[in-house]
Design a protein around this motif. Structure first.
Motif, mmCIF file in Angstrom:
data_model
loop_
_atom_site.group_PDB
_atom_site.id
_atom_site.type_symbol
_atom_site.label_atom_id
_atom_site.label_comp_id
_atom_site.label_asym_id
_atom_site.label_seq_id
_atom_site.Cartn_x
_atom_site.Cartn_y
_atom_site.Cartn_z
ATOM 1 N N LEU A 230 47.840 36.792 31.888
ATOM 2 C CA LEU A 230 48.535 36.077 32.960
ATOM 3 C C LEU A 230 47.630 35.879 34.170
ATOM 4 O O LEU A 230 47.627 34.803 34.787
ATOM 5 C CB LEU A 230 49.799 36.834 33.362
ATOM 6 C CG LEU A 230 50.828 37.077 32.257
ATOM 7 C CD1 LEU A 230 52.138 37.583 32.841
ATOM 8 C CD2 LEU A 230 51.076 35.815 31.449
ATOM 9 N N ALA A 231 46.852 36.897 34.529
ATOM 10 C CA ALA A 231 45.901 36.732 35.630
ATOM 11 C C ALA A 231 44.863 35.671 35.289
ATOM 12 O O ALA A 231 44.486 34.850 36.135
ATOM 13 C CB ALA A 231 45.233 38.064 35.938
ATOM 14 N N SER A 232 44.410 35.665 34.041
ATOM 15 C CA SER A 232 43.432 34.658 33.618
ATOM 16 C C SER A 232 44.054 33.266 33.598
ATOM 17 O O SER A 232 43.398 32.277 33.960
ATOM 18 C CB SER A 232 42.902 35.013 32.222
ATOM 19 O OG SER A 232 42.287 36.283 32.217
ATOM 20 N N ALA A 233 45.318 33.178 33.191
ATOM 21 C CA ALA A 233 45.988 31.879 33.164
ATOM 22 C C ALA A 233 46.187 31.340 34.572
ATOM 23 O O ALA A 233 46.075 30.131 34.808
ATOM 24 C CB ALA A 233 47.331 32.010 32.450
ATOM 25 N N MET A 234 46.493 32.212 35.526
ATOM 26 C CA MET A 234 46.620 31.764 36.911
ATOM 27 C C MET A 234 45.297 31.203 37.411
ATOM 28 O O MET A 234 45.247 30.144 38.055
ATOM 29 C CB MET A 234 47.067 32.918 37.799
ATOM 30 C CG MET A 234 47.285 32.503 39.251
ATOM 31 S SD MET A 234 47.718 33.884 40.353
ATOM 32 C CE MET A 234 46.140 34.731 40.447
ATOM 33 N N LEU A 235 44.203 31.896 37.100
ATOM 34 C CA LEU A 235 42.897 31.399 37.504
ATOM 35 C C LEU A 235 42.573 30.070 36.830
ATOM 36 O O LEU A 235 42.056 29.142 37.460
ATOM 37 C CB LEU A 235 41.817 32.442 37.170
ATOM 38 C CG LEU A 235 40.374 32.037 37.472
ATOM 39 C CD1 LEU A 235 40.203 31.696 38.939
ATOM 40 C CD2 LEU A 235 39.411 33.135 37.051
ATOM 41 N N ALA A 236 42.899 29.949 35.539
ATOM 42 C CA ALA A 236 42.653 28.691 34.831
ATOM 43 C C ALA A 236 43.453 27.549 35.444
ATOM 44 O O ALA A 236 42.964 26.415 35.557
ATOM 45 C CB ALA A 236 42.998 28.849 33.350
ATOM 46 N N GLY A 237 44.689 27.829 35.849
ATOM 47 C CA GLY A 237 45.496 26.802 36.493
ATOM 48 C C GLY A 237 44.919 26.360 37.818
ATOM 49 O O GLY A 237 45.024 25.191 38.197
#
Length: 404
Positions: free
Chosen positions: A120-127
């Motif tokens: 989830l932290a990585s997905a936030m950064l990707a977004g």
């Protein structure tokens, strides 16, 4: 052999500075900084990074490289602070520094951050990174004469492993050359290359604290400090993270009134100082990070010239260079976001909401994306059953009839 770590430190700073300073400037301008304030921010970041690298390298005799938070700058550039004043943004920077320092002092807070699922932290950064990485595509379509040579330079140098680290600096050089050659004859002259520190009293606002400080803290921990520790561990170094966090947190608080957003462990360029390319002897590689700190101090006075030059360029062209610099970070973030099948759908929700650019209650999309992903992950993840203790084995055969 004696000069090898010195040269590694010089290359580390040149590559890191040239590759990502456009992202930092884009982030500062997005929260309302003018040219003078942006130059001050770049100056104070260079000074705090340099002093922190020198102190930690000499104190622990390890290649502890300090850098600005490129993902954090990308977060700002994504527009999370478009409805927030510049001074409120500075307040959010200071709060981020306090949170980093408290994490170094509090084991409970460190465990709380560690409890956020990595996908989830990585997905936030990707977004956050996705809209910025679309800039090269838009630039090629809207500014083909200027953008196509930039992208081609990046592609050609990125094709070869030995020159890959120079791909983004070379692309930036081509972009700046294009700006210089196409500059109108009656354009105003560049301002003084010597910047001055611009002090502003930070202010606190709820929207800035929730919309900037909290996502900036999470992104910095998840995409800079933790991976930076991983790079050091992979090369045989196990420094205590607590003094690193307290040092960089204090440096962030001190730099916030002058426009500096966050300083933290280097992750992207950390290998240049911690790996064997810095020196075959691991006990000599700390010289590379200390040299890098000195070079940052030497580069600080030219931050005004960098800001002045970039200010004359088309924003989309400079944004395309920033997007090229963030491609690798986007790829690694996407990989980490979808690697766990159980958290994949929650990660996609986090990514989509974070990339949407929405603002609700004065709070930007990254916070809502992480909140939505956490809520979905909590609703759809079944608690794992506790293991049933195995019965003790005996050599006695079971009896068909019960014993009296």
């Amino acid at each position: 052999m004696r000069l090898q770590p010195v040269l590694a430190g010089i290359v580390l700073v040149i590559v890191g500075f040239a590759s990502t300073f456009a992202v930092v400037l884009s982030g500062l301008r997005a929260i309302g900084a003018d040219e003078r304030q942006a130059a001050s921010g770049l100056l104070i970041l260079s000074v705090t990074m340099g002093l922190s690298s020198i102190f930690l390298g000499l104190r622990y005799r390890m290649p502890i490289s300090i850098a600005w938070s490129t993902p954090g700058a990308a977060l700002l550039a994504s527009g999370v602070g478009q409805d927030i004043t510049y001074r409120a943004g500075l307040g959010a920077f200071a709060v981020t520094g306090v949170l980093l320092a408290l994490t170094g002092l509090s084991a409970r807070l460190a465990r709380l951050i560690a409890a956020i699922p990595v996908p989830l932290a990585s997905a936030m950064l990707a977004g956050v990174l996705l809209p910025l990485c679309l800039a090269p595509v838009k630039a090629v379509a809207e500014l083909p004469r200027a953008a196509v040579p930039v992208v081609l330079t990046w592609l050609v140098l990125g094709r070869f492993a030995r020159t890959r680290m120079w791909a983004v600096p070379a692309a930036l050089a081509v972009a700046l050359a294009s700006v210089w050659l196409t500059r109108p004859a009656d354009a105003p002259a560049f301002s003084s290359p010597l910047p001055a520190l611009d002090f502003e009293w930070p202010t606190l606002s709820f929207g800035a604290l929730i919309g900037i400080a909290l996502p900036l803290y999470i992104v910095t921990m998840a995409s800079q400090n933790i991976p930076g520790m991983g790079v050091l561990a992979a090369n045989g170094y196990r420094p205590d993270l607590r003094p690193v966090l307290t040092t960089t947190g204090a440096a962030t608080v001190l730099g916030a009134p002058f426009g500096g957003h966050v300083v933290n462990l280097a992750a992207i360029t950390a290998q240049l100082a911690a790996g064997p390319e810095a020196h075959p002897d691991r006990d000599r590689r700390w010289i590379a990070s200390v040299t890098g700190g000195v070079v940052y101090l030497l580069l600080a006075p030219v931050s005004g010239l960098a800001v002045s030059f970039v200010a004359t360029a088309p924003p989309l062209l400079i944004g395309s260079v920033a997007g090229l610099a963030l491609f690798a970070a986007l790829a690694s973030s996407l990989h980490a976001a979808v690697q766990d099948p159980e958290a994949r759908e929650a990660a996609v929700i986090t990514l989509v909401v974070s990339a949407s650019g929405i603002t609700a209650l004065g709070i930007g999309a990254p916070f809502w994306g992480l909140l939505a992903g956490l809520a979905y992950h909590r609703l759809t993840t079944r608690p794992r059953p506790r293991p049933v203790p195995e019965a003790q084995e005996t050599d006695e055969e079971p009896s068909a009839t019960p014993r009296p």
